[in-house]
Write an enzyme that holds these catalytic residues in place. Sequence first.
Site, PDB file in Angstrom:
ATOM      1  N   LYS A  99    -103.620  44.527  -8.365  1.00  0.00           N
ATOM      2  CA  LYS A  99    -103.987  45.777  -8.017  1.00  0.00           C
ATOM      3  C   LYS A  99    -105.249  45.928  -8.845  1.00  0.00           C
ATOM      4  O   LYS A  99    -106.136  46.484  -8.340  1.00  0.00           O
ATOM      5  CB  LYS A  99    -102.783  46.622  -8.472  1.00  0.00           C
ATOM      6  CG  LYS A  99    -102.921  48.078  -7.937  1.00  0.00           C
ATOM      7  CD  LYS A  99    -101.829  48.864  -8.504  1.00  0.00           C
ATOM      8  CE  LYS A  99    -101.959  50.504  -8.454  1.00  0.00           C
ATOM      9  NZ  LYS A  99    -100.879  50.939  -8.471  1.00  0.00           N
TER      10      LYS A  99
ATOM     11  N   GLU B 129    -103.286  37.571 -17.503  1.00  0.00           N
ATOM     12  CA  GLU B 129    -102.660  36.698 -17.026  1.00  0.00           C
ATOM     13  C   GLU B 129    -103.188  36.282 -15.630  1.00  0.00           C
ATOM     14  O   GLU B 129    -103.504  34.996 -15.290  1.00  0.00           O
ATOM     15  CB  GLU B 129    -101.030  36.828 -17.028  1.00  0.00           C
ATOM     16  CG  GLU B 129    -100.421  37.199 -18.049  1.00  0.00           C
ATOM     17  CD  GLU B 129    -100.101  38.623 -18.622  1.00  0.00           C
ATOM     18  OE1 GLU B 129    -101.144  39.323 -18.221  1.00  0.00           O
ATOM     19  OE2 GLU B 129     -99.473  38.993 -19.448  1.00  0.00           O
TER      20      GLU B 129
ATOM     21  N   GLY C 155     -96.907  49.144  -8.616  1.00  0.00           N
ATOM     22  CA  GLY C 155     -96.885  47.349  -8.680  1.00  0.00           C
ATOM     23  C   GLY C 155     -95.612  47.053  -8.317  1.00  0.00           C
ATOM     24  O   GLY C 155     -95.306  46.118  -7.363  1.00  0.00           O
ATOM     25  N   ARG C 156     -94.678  47.570  -8.622  1.00  0.00           N
ATOM     26  CA  ARG C 156     -93.171  47.314  -8.297  1.00  0.00           C
ATOM     27  C   ARG C 156     -92.777  47.844  -6.868  1.00  0.00           C
ATOM     28  O   ARG C 156     -91.412  47.232  -6.828  1.00  0.00           O
ATOM     29  CB  ARG C 156     -92.174  47.633  -9.625  1.00  0.00           C
ATOM     30  CG  ARG C 156     -92.053  48.929  -9.908  1.00  0.00           C
ATOM     31  CD  ARG C 156     -91.237  49.247 -11.283  1.00  0.00           C
ATOM     32  NE  ARG C 156     -91.603  50.568 -11.741  1.00  0.00           N
ATOM     33  CZ  ARG C 156     -92.467  51.021 -12.319  1.00  0.00           C
ATOM     34  NH1 ARG C 156     -93.657  50.371 -12.735  1.00  0.00           N
ATOM     35  NH2 ARG C 156     -92.479  52.224 -12.740  1.00  0.00           N
TER      36      ARG C 156
ATOM     37  N   GLU D 267     -87.935  48.744 -15.388  1.00  0.00           N
ATOM     38  CA  GLU D 267     -89.595  49.527 -15.596  1.00  0.00           C
ATOM     39  C   GLU D 267     -89.694  50.924 -15.196  1.00  0.00           C
ATOM     40  O   GLU D 267     -90.293  51.604 -15.566  1.00  0.00           O
ATOM     41  CB  GLU D 267     -90.471  48.468 -14.972  1.00  0.00           C
ATOM     42  CG  GLU D 267     -91.941  48.585 -15.580  1.00  0.00           C
ATOM     43  CD  GLU D 267     -93.001  47.595 -15.019  1.00  0.00           C
ATOM     44  OE1 GLU D 267     -94.066  47.278 -15.900  1.00  0.00           O
ATOM     45  OE2 GLU D 267     -93.103  46.986 -13.959  1.00  0.00           O
TER      46      GLU D 267
ATOM     47  N   HIS E 156     -68.690  30.753 -12.927  1.00  0.00           N
ATOM     48  CA  HIS E 156     -68.364  29.539 -13.792  1.00  0.00           C
ATOM     49  C   HIS E 156     -69.327  29.613 -15.197  1.00  0.00           C
ATOM     50  O   HIS E 156     -69.414  28.594 -16.010  1.00  0.00           O
ATOM     51  CB  HIS E 156     -68.825  28.288 -13.176  1.00  0.00           C
ATOM     52  CG  HIS E 156     -67.951  27.867 -12.137  1.00  0.00           C
ATOM     53  ND1 HIS E 156     -66.832  27.144 -12.166  1.00  0.00           N
ATOM     54  CD2 HIS E 156     -68.172  28.271 -10.791  1.00  0.00           C
ATOM     55  CE1 HIS E 156     -66.449  27.095 -10.935  1.00  0.00           C
ATOM     56  NE2 HIS E 156     -67.013  28.036 -10.217  1.00  0.00           N
TER      57      HIS E 156
ATOM     58  N   LYS F 278     -99.869  44.850 -24.946  1.00  0.00           N
ATOM     59  CA  LYS F 278    -101.180  44.407 -24.384  1.00  0.00           C
ATOM     60  C   LYS F 278    -102.210  44.489 -25.328  1.00  0.00           C
ATOM     61  O   LYS F 278    -103.082  43.475 -25.555  1.00  0.00           O
ATOM     62  CB  LYS F 278    -101.461  45.114 -23.043  1.00  0.00           C
ATOM     63  CG  LYS F 278    -100.514  44.561 -22.042  1.00  0.00           C
ATOM     64  CD  LYS F 278    -101.202  45.120 -20.405  1.00  0.00           C
ATOM     65  CE  LYS F 278    -100.343  45.500 -19.460  1.00  0.00           C
ATOM     66  NZ  LYS F 278    -100.943  46.117 -18.373  1.00  0.00           N
TER      67      LYS F 278
HETATM   68  C1  G6Q Z   1     -95.419  47.425 -11.841  1.00  0.00           C
HETATM   69  C2  G6Q Z   1     -96.582  47.288 -12.856  1.00  0.00           C
HETATM   70  C3  G6Q Z   1     -96.783  45.810 -13.327  1.00  0.00           C
HETATM   71  C4  G6Q Z   1     -97.894  45.216 -12.475  1.00  0.00           C
HETATM   72  C5  G6Q Z   1     -98.608  43.987 -13.241  1.00  0.00           C
HETATM   73  C6  G6Q Z   1     -99.667  43.392 -12.676  1.00  0.00           C
HETATM   74  O1  G6Q Z   1     -94.986  48.288 -11.460  1.00  0.00           O
HETATM   75  O2  G6Q Z   1     -97.400  48.128 -12.803  1.00  0.00           O
HETATM   76  O3  G6Q Z   1     -95.855  44.909 -13.325  1.00  0.00           O
HETATM   77  O4  G6Q Z   1     -97.520  45.052 -11.116  1.00  0.00           O
HETATM   78  O5  G6Q Z   1     -98.758  44.352 -14.282  1.00  0.00           O
HETATM   79  O6  G6Q Z   1    -100.668  44.192 -12.314  1.00  0.00           O
HETATM   80  P1  G6Q Z   1    -101.889  43.956 -11.512  1.00  0.00           P
HETATM   81  O7  G6Q Z   1    -101.318  43.887  -9.973  1.00  0.00           O
HETATM   82  O8  G6Q Z   1    -102.995  45.182 -11.781  1.00  0.00           O
HETATM   83  O9  G6Q Z   1    -102.591  42.755 -11.844  1.00  0.00           O
END
Ligand code: G6Q
Length: 544
Positions: free
Chosen positions: A210, A216, A272-273, A358, A389, A509
């Site tokens: 996003k 990462e 994001g989620r 989250e 199990h 972070k």
């Molecule tokens: C979700 C969070 C988080 C996000 C990641 C990746 O709700 O905001 O998990 O999706 O940190 O972020 P980017 O899509 O910006 O790389």
Amino acid sequence: MPVEPAPLTTRPAWLALESQAQILRTTHLRQLFAEDPQRGERMTLEAVGLFLDYSKNRVTDETLKLLVELAEQSQLRARIDAMFRGDKINVTEKRAVLHVALRAPRSARISVDGENVVPEVHAVLDKMTVFAEKIRSGNWLGHTGKPIRNVVNIGIGGSDLGPVMAYEALKFYSDRRLTFRFVSNVDGTDFAEAVIDLDPQETLFIVSSKTFTTLETITNAQSARAWLLARLGGDEQAVARHFVAVSTNATEVAKFGIDTANMFGFWDWVGGRYSMDSAIGLSTMLAIGPEQFRDLLAGFHELDEHFRTAPFARNLPVLLALLSIWNNNFLGAETVAVLPYDQYLKRFPAYLQQLTMESNGKRVQVDGTPVPVATSPIYWGEPGTNGQHSFYQLIHQGTRLIPCDFLAFTESLNPLGRHHDLLLSNVFAQAEALAFGKTAEEVQAEGTPDWLVPHRVFAGNRPSNTILARRLTPAVLGRLVALYEHMVFVQGAIWNIDSFDQWGVELGKVLAQRIIPELEAPREPPLAHDSSTNNLIRRAREGK
Ligand code: G6Q
């Protein structure tokens, strides 16, 4: 904005539920079922193809009535309306929360700051469709003229968990000529293993981010770029044929060298989620094709409409949230086990962990004051029957109360001899055993020696929900995900928290950014952390 509700623990329904809990903490499900032979048929709810049996919760009709009153006294209706209207209910980030717009039909109107966002949503879907068709038909050629056979999604958190979960869940419907891999961890092993057997000439990377600034993802994307160029003769032009981006940040995408014509956008009102049904789902669309992707969206939308319109007492996400609040806040459970009896849903618990924890792992209310009660339970799980199990022992006979959500399908996608009946017999048996257990008298009657009896007793009275659907299809997956999305929303509304920010991921972070140069510097720089962190950094430097 909705009217603020009264403080949570002073709401009349909350107080009445506390008295209810006094009684129900010591009432056994055996008794509740004995008193009402119809309970297992009555305490069920079927909507949009999902059947919920909630009879094995420690609730009475009175409890359910009070829970619904709690939802009303928490201004839930006003909150639902505010979300669907596009109000900025993510107050700490001043953003609307409109994942429901991602699956709205073309004819819908949903506005953010006075502008209808539905046409943009469909414009992106149409662009994804054209692209997906080119890849799937073999018409999109890589730099050396070969069609794409491998798709690697690079993303993390919300830009990874949804795509992986959906790919695994819908593998049955996927084009098996294409190979899909998902790279998320900054640990180089993730990337190295994902591409180890791939031919770069036939590989497409989807950089899903996003913000397009996530450490990462950008690190993995740069390694992917280097991997590709090293193997395709170093011609920078190859990047445009082998990389596409899903992002809201065109400037950074262009800087990376990805043609913004091959960028699929989304918006700041998609968390994001909550984004697997946005362009973040591009890998899903490539796997199952545009038509089935639209079926997935239609499934989400059906559940959205159910959530928006059904009365609370007959509303699946509302009921699921209220029962989780009952178990968590009134009966003291601290976790919820999500146990899908379907191998395709193996990543569903991991996906739900982010969605639930989250979103609702918060300690303050929207106005910044502390929440007076426990918020999100810990969600976890594994597919059945494997979990049986390993950790089910603790659920059956441990000292903790672990409510379970069992998910199952009456039809198998891979019918194979007796397998499916064995699978279903297990899920039903587990819910039954957890609820009713086995008394000392029953164990004795089997001839068990006295000393062994306590070990073989099952106290029972462990609550569970069973969610059944006919068949795992794209539409059913959409409904299931939307069910949990809205459940999370209802929980957050009752606790009066902002379910849509995630400030808790920031501190680590920032500290990592400080430590990176301390690890990379050729000579040890002055270290000003605590003695433990300083020592760990020194050991890592020595061990390089
Ligand atoms: C979700 C969070 C988080 C996000 C990641 C990746 O709700 O905001 O998990 O999706 O940190 O972020 P980017 O899509 O910006 O790389």
